[in-house]
Design a protein around this motif. Structure first.
Motif, PDB file in Angstrom:
ATOM      1  N   ILE A  52       0.837  -1.200   0.000  1.00 59.83           N
ATOM      2  CA  ILE A  52       0.000   0.000   0.000  1.00 59.83           C
ATOM      3  C   ILE A  52       0.875   1.256   0.000  1.00 59.83           C
ATOM      4  O   ILE A  52       1.813   1.367   0.793  1.00 59.83           O
ATOM      5  CB  ILE A  52      -0.907   0.044   1.241  1.00 59.83           C
ATOM      6  N   ASP A  53       0.524   2.207  -0.874  1.00 54.85           N
ATOM      7  CA  ASP A  53       1.148   3.535  -0.854  1.00 54.85           C
ATOM      8  C   ASP A  53       0.175   4.522  -0.219  1.00 54.85           C
ATOM      9  O   ASP A  53      -0.907   4.764  -0.774  1.00 54.85           O
ATOM     10  CB  ASP A  53       1.490   3.993  -2.275  1.00 54.85           C
ATOM     11  N   PRO A  54       0.497   5.117   0.937  1.00 54.32           N
ATOM     12  CA  PRO A  54      -0.403   6.091   1.560  1.00 54.32           C
ATOM     13  C   PRO A  54      -0.568   7.346   0.693  1.00 54.32           C
ATOM     14  O   PRO A  54       0.229   7.596  -0.221  1.00 54.32           O
ATOM     15  CB  PRO A  54       0.318   6.424   2.883  1.00 54.32           C
ATOM     16  N   VAL A  55      -1.577   8.122   0.987  1.00 59.63           N
ATOM     17  CA  VAL A  55      -1.883   9.326   0.202  1.00 59.63           C
ATOM     18  C   VAL A  55      -0.671  10.260   0.172  1.00 59.63           C
ATOM     19  O   VAL A  55      -0.065  10.557   1.201  1.00 59.63           O
ATOM     20  CB  VAL A  55      -3.085  10.072   0.797  1.00 59.63           C
ATOM     21  N   GLY A  56      -0.325  10.708  -1.039  1.00 58.74           N
ATOM     22  CA  GLY A  56       0.826  11.593  -1.223  1.00 58.74           C
ATOM     23  C   GLY A  56       2.095  10.844  -1.562  1.00 58.74           C
ATOM     24  O   GLY A  56       3.125  11.457  -1.851  1.00 58.74           O
ATOM     25  N   THR A  57       2.037   9.499  -1.550  1.00 58.75           N
ATOM     26  CA  THR A  57       3.191   8.690  -1.922  1.00 58.75           C
ATOM     27  C   THR A  57       2.799   7.779  -3.081  1.00 58.75           C
ATOM     28  O   THR A  57       1.615   7.536  -3.331  1.00 58.75           O
ATOM     29  CB  THR A  57       3.677   7.820  -0.749  1.00 58.75           C
ATOM     30  N   GLY A  58       3.812   7.260  -3.784  1.00 57.85           N
ATOM     31  CA  GLY A  58       3.523   6.436  -4.948  1.00 57.85           C
ATOM     32  C   GLY A  58       2.629   7.182  -5.921  1.00 57.85           C
ATOM     33  O   GLY A  58       2.882   8.336  -6.265  1.00 57.85           O
ATOM     34  N   TYR A  59       1.537   6.544  -6.338  1.00 52.39           N
ATOM     35  CA  TYR A  59       0.536   7.194  -7.180  1.00 52.39           C
ATOM     36  C   TYR A  59      -0.719   7.559  -6.389  1.00 52.39           C
ATOM     37  O   TYR A  59      -1.735   7.955  -6.967  1.00 52.39           O
ATOM     38  CB  TYR A  59       0.144   6.271  -8.345  1.00 52.39           C
ATOM     39  N   SER A  60      -0.684   7.421  -5.078  1.00 49.92           N
ATOM     40  CA  SER A  60      -1.868   7.709  -4.258  1.00 49.92           C
ATOM     41  C   SER A  60      -2.057   9.208  -4.078  1.00 49.92           C
ATOM     42  O   SER A  60      -1.077   9.945  -3.901  1.00 49.92           O
ATOM     43  CB  SER A  60      -1.729   7.033  -2.888  1.00 49.92           C
ATOM     44  N   LYS A  61      -3.317   9.657  -4.077  1.00 53.05           N
ATOM     45  CA  LYS A  61      -3.569  11.096  -3.997  1.00 53.05           C
ATOM     46  C   LYS A  61      -4.985  11.367  -3.481  1.00 53.05           C
ATOM     47  O   LYS A  61      -5.862  10.499  -3.526  1.00 53.05           O
ATOM     48  CB  LYS A  61      -3.396  11.727  -5.373  1.00 53.05           C
ATOM     49  N   THR A  95     -10.926  17.387  -1.683  1.00 55.63           N
ATOM     50  CA  THR A  95     -10.166  17.001  -0.495  1.00 55.63           C
ATOM     51  C   THR A  95      -8.688  17.286  -0.705  1.00 55.63           C
ATOM     52  O   THR A  95      -8.128  17.000  -1.770  1.00 55.63           O
ATOM     53  CB  THR A  95     -10.356  15.507  -0.184  1.00 55.63           C
ATOM     54  N   GLU A  96      -8.036  17.853   0.309  1.00 57.66           N
ATOM     55  CA  GLU A  96      -6.609  18.141   0.234  1.00 57.66           C
ATOM     56  C   GLU A  96      -5.813  17.032   0.908  1.00 57.66           C
ATOM     57  O   GLU A  96      -6.316  16.319   1.783  1.00 57.66           O
ATOM     58  CB  GLU A  96      -6.304  19.485   0.911  1.00 57.66           C
ATOM     59  N   GLY A  97      -4.562  16.908   0.497  1.00 57.76           N
ATOM     60  CA  GLY A  97      -3.701  15.873   1.049  1.00 57.76           C
ATOM     61  C   GLY A  97      -3.566  15.958   2.555  1.00 57.76           C
ATOM     62  O   GLY A  97      -3.462  14.931   3.243  1.00 57.76           O
ATOM     63  N   LYS A  98      -3.599  17.187   3.089  1.00 57.55           N
ATOM     64  CA  LYS A  98      -3.427  17.370   4.530  1.00 57.55           C
ATOM     65  C   LYS A  98      -4.520  16.675   5.335  1.00 57.55           C
ATOM     66  O   LYS A  98      -4.330  16.399   6.517  1.00 57.55           O
ATOM     67  CB  LYS A  98      -3.404  18.860   4.865  1.00 57.55           C
ATOM     68  N   ALA A  99      -5.638  16.380   4.689  1.00 65.54           N
ATOM     69  CA  ALA A  99      -6.720  15.678   5.391  1.00 65.54           C
ATOM     70  C   ALA A  99      -6.304  14.265   5.792  1.00 65.54           C
ATOM     71  O   ALA A  99      -6.930  13.661   6.670  1.00 65.54           O
ATOM     72  CB  ALA A  99      -7.964  15.618   4.505  1.00 65.54           C
ATOM     73  N   PHE A 100      -5.231  13.753   5.174  1.00 65.81           N
ATOM     74  CA  PHE A 100      -4.784  12.386   5.449  1.00 65.81           C
ATOM     75  C   PHE A 100      -3.387  12.338   6.064  1.00 65.81           C
ATOM     76  O   PHE A 100      -2.883  11.257   6.358  1.00 65.81           O
ATOM     77  CB  PHE A 100      -4.788  11.562   4.155  1.00 65.81           C
ATOM     78  N   TRP A 101      -2.764  13.495   6.237  1.00 69.82           N
ATOM     79  CA  TRP A 101      -1.377  13.520   6.682  1.00 69.82           C
ATOM     80  C   TRP A 101      -1.297  13.765   8.182  1.00 69.82           C
ATOM     81  O   TRP A 101      -1.098  14.882   8.655  1.00 69.82           O
ATOM     82  CB  TRP A 101      -0.604  14.588   5.914  1.00 69.82           C
ATOM     83  N   GLY A 102      -1.466  12.711   8.927  1.00 69.00           N
ATOM     84  CA  GLY A 102      -1.405  12.775  10.377  1.00 69.00           C
ATOM     85  C   GLY A 102      -1.484  11.375  10.946  1.00 69.00           C
ATOM     86  O   GLY A 102      -1.906  10.430  10.259  1.00 69.00           O
ATOM     87  N   VAL A 103      -1.089  11.209  12.185  1.00 70.58           N
ATOM     88  CA  VAL A 103      -1.053   9.881  12.797  1.00 70.58           C
ATOM     89  C   VAL A 103      -2.423   9.209  12.713  1.00 70.58           C
ATOM     90  O   VAL A 103      -2.557   8.089  12.204  1.00 70.58           O
ATOM     91  CB  VAL A 103      -0.594   9.978  14.267  1.00 70.58           C
ATOM     92  N   LYS A 104      -3.453   9.885  13.198  1.00 69.65           N
ATOM     93  CA  LYS A 104      -4.800   9.301  13.197  1.00 69.65           C
ATOM     94  C   LYS A 104      -5.419   9.322  11.810  1.00 69.65           C
ATOM     95  O   LYS A 104      -6.055   8.344  11.382  1.00 69.65           O
ATOM     96  CB  LYS A 104      -5.694  10.057  14.182  1.00 69.65           C
ATOM     97  N   GLU A 105      -5.252  10.438  11.097  1.00 69.61           N
ATOM     98  CA  GLU A 105      -5.856  10.578   9.774  1.00 69.61           C
ATOM     99  C   GLU A 105      -5.349   9.486   8.821  1.00 69.61           C
ATOM    100  O   GLU A 105      -6.116   8.864   8.080  1.00 69.61           O
ATOM    101  CB  GLU A 105      -5.539  11.961   9.197  1.00 69.61           C
TER     102      GLU A 105
END
Length: 505
Positions: free
Chosen positions: A150-159, A164-174
């Motif tokens: 798995i590539d998390p959002v903002g890595t690989g081809y994941s987006k 929705t902005e990337g910051k919505a997923f860039w956090g420990v819990k998110e």
């Protein structure tokens, strides 16, 4: 009573209507179009663990939706599914990711678990330029488990998708929540709810795995796991963050400093010890007793106690006594990497301290770049891109983000709502709770002796706190670094250890 009535001319109504339409069109134009999910399925076979394994590879996007049913994230994954399986409910399913935060899954994919592997020099030599050898990996776990990288959002081809902005997923819990949702959707689409399930993470990926355990297992409608595999783990950040007033990392990093000095023949009394493990046992004892006491006492430590600590630190690390005194007995990781071999004009690596580099400026306090990073990055990047394009029918012009600085710099480390939760992130309590709530939950841990990013003694510290049931923890050590699988003898040992863990469920 007098009533006032206002009448708007038709032309004004038309103008207002036009403005509303213009605004609505502007909002529509601002919304990002949602691209179609792409998925490539290819068939393969390979000799793995002495047996011919036929498998399919599913490389592509999974669109995840928010509570309103709107697409919010596209997760790119590469799944390896063995074909000749009658009952998938008994076959393990492993979800694999790396760390960063901001890293794609390329490292464990092309270095450890995948059926194809880029082969690098085992002795920590510089790799150079392509072509790089990409070979069938006979040590892949595909014969005993299906693998989903798995590539998390903002890595690989994941987006992110839509508005929705990337910051919505860039956090420990998110991050944990969106990847837990990916797991839920994946096992639903592929009818794998009743399969044994594992998470495998490396580096920050071990933090992610612990956070995902909470997202998956806690609450109603839970997805219970059989275990987690933690490769080069960092769970409790107080053990690894060199911040003013925090003495713990000086203790937890010391055995790795000593192992590094041992490897590079910088230990003054190396001949006094039979082996590296015996040497490190002496270092552990000193770190927990005399060294911890002197650091805790601070100005209350006597001259005799300080002198004894300096002598031992010199004996275990090879650093000069003058340097140790001038450092107030406290050496952070970056200063150590530069100082250990300064007299030779060399610096040691962070991810793997077996690697050596040379800086243009010899008198600086830290290296200009990590030699164990630039030695391998190009090889892994080229290998994955070549492999996807030539064998997985996945050829995209967009950039594959191997490691994203944007993700890392925007990461939300806050996991609670209270300002007091902004202290050191600690994930071991989550794993301890998982063990109490799930009697079959087990933990596999792989440590590299020469890993200066996530030191093994810090992981040992974590596993002895917060009520961890060590009867269900398999702890292993390898004479290599953060990516211990680069080192061929460590790779063979690691794979054997993981197989034993998996088959002992």
């Amino acid at each position: 009573m007098i009533r006032l009535r206002y009448f708007f001319p038709a032309s004004l109504w038309l103008l207002l209507s036009a403005l509303v339409l213009v605004q609505a069109q502007a909002e529509e134009d601002k919304a990002q179009p949602v691209p179609e999910a792409q998925m490539s399925v290819t068939k393969h076979k390979a000799k793995i663990n002495g047996k011919t394994v036929k498998y399919s590879v599913h490389a592509g996007d999974t669109h995840l939706k928010n509570a309103k049913g709107e697409p919010e994230a596209s997760i790119f994954s590469i799944a390896y599914i063995r074909e000749d399986v009658d009952n998938r409910s008994t076959r393990p399913l492993m979800f694999v990711f790396n760390g960063g935060p901001g890293s794609s899954s390329v490292w464990m994919h092309m270095g450890l678990f995948g059926p194809k592997r880029v082969v690098l020099p085992s002795d920590a030599q510089q790799v150079g330029a392509p072509p790089f050898p990409i070979k069938t990996n006979p040590d892949s776990l595909l014969d005993i488990a299906d693998l989903v990288f798995i590539d998390p959002v903002g890595t690989g081809y994941s987006k992110p998708l839509g508005d929705t902005e990337g910051k919505a997923f860039w956090g420990v819990k998110e991050d944990a929540d969106i990847l837990a949702e990916f797991v839920r959707v994946y096992i639903t689409k592929n009818k794998r709810w009743n399969s044994p399930k594992y998470l495998a993470g490396e580096s920050y990926g071990t933090t992610r795995a612990a956070a995902m355990v909470k997202s998956l297992q806690e609450g109603w409608g839970s997805i219970d796991l059989n275990g987690v595999l933690l490769i080069s783990s960092i769970l409790d950040f107080q053990t690894g963050d060199f911040t003013e007033g925090n003495d713990l990392p000086y203790i937890t990093f010391l055995p790795t400093y000593a192992a590094t000095a041992w490897y590079h023949d910088a230990v003054p009394n190396k001949a006094s010890y039979d082996s590296l493990p015996a040497f490190l046992e002496a270092v552990r004892t000193f770190a927990l007793e005399e060294y911890a006491t002197v650091l805790l006492k601070g100005g209350l430590a006597t001259d005799a106690e300080v002198d004894a600590a300096v002598e031992s630190l010199h004996a275990f690390t090879g650093l000069s006594k003058t340097y140790l005194r001038q450092s107030d007995l406290r050496i952070n990781e970056f200063r150590f990497m530069k100082e250990l071999l300064r007299d030779r004009g060399q610096v040691v690596g962070r991810l793997d301290s077996r690697y050596l580099g040379e800086d243009a400026v010899k008198v600086s306090s830290r290296f200009e770049a990590d030699p164990s990073s630039y030695a391998i990055d190009g090889a892994y990047t080229a290998a994955l891109q070549h492999y996807m394009a030539t064998e997985l029918d996945t050829l995209r012009e967009e950039k594959y983000n191997v490691l994203s600085g944007e993700v890392f710099s925007n990461w939300n480390w806050l996991v609670g709502n209270s300002p007091r939760s902004q202290g050191f992130l600690a994930m071991t309590p989550t794993l301890s709770r998982a063990m109490r709530q799930n009697k079959d939950f087990r933990i596999f841990i792989a440590n590299g002796y020469y890993d200066l990013a996530t030191p093994f003694f810090a992981t040992e510290y974590s596993m002895q706190h917060h009520g961890i049931d060590n009867d269900r923890v398999a702890m292993h050590y390898y004479e290599a670094g953060h990516m211990m699988y680069i080192h061929e003898p460590s790779l063979s040992q690691l794979v054997g250890d993981i197989r034993a863990f998996m088959e002992n469920r």
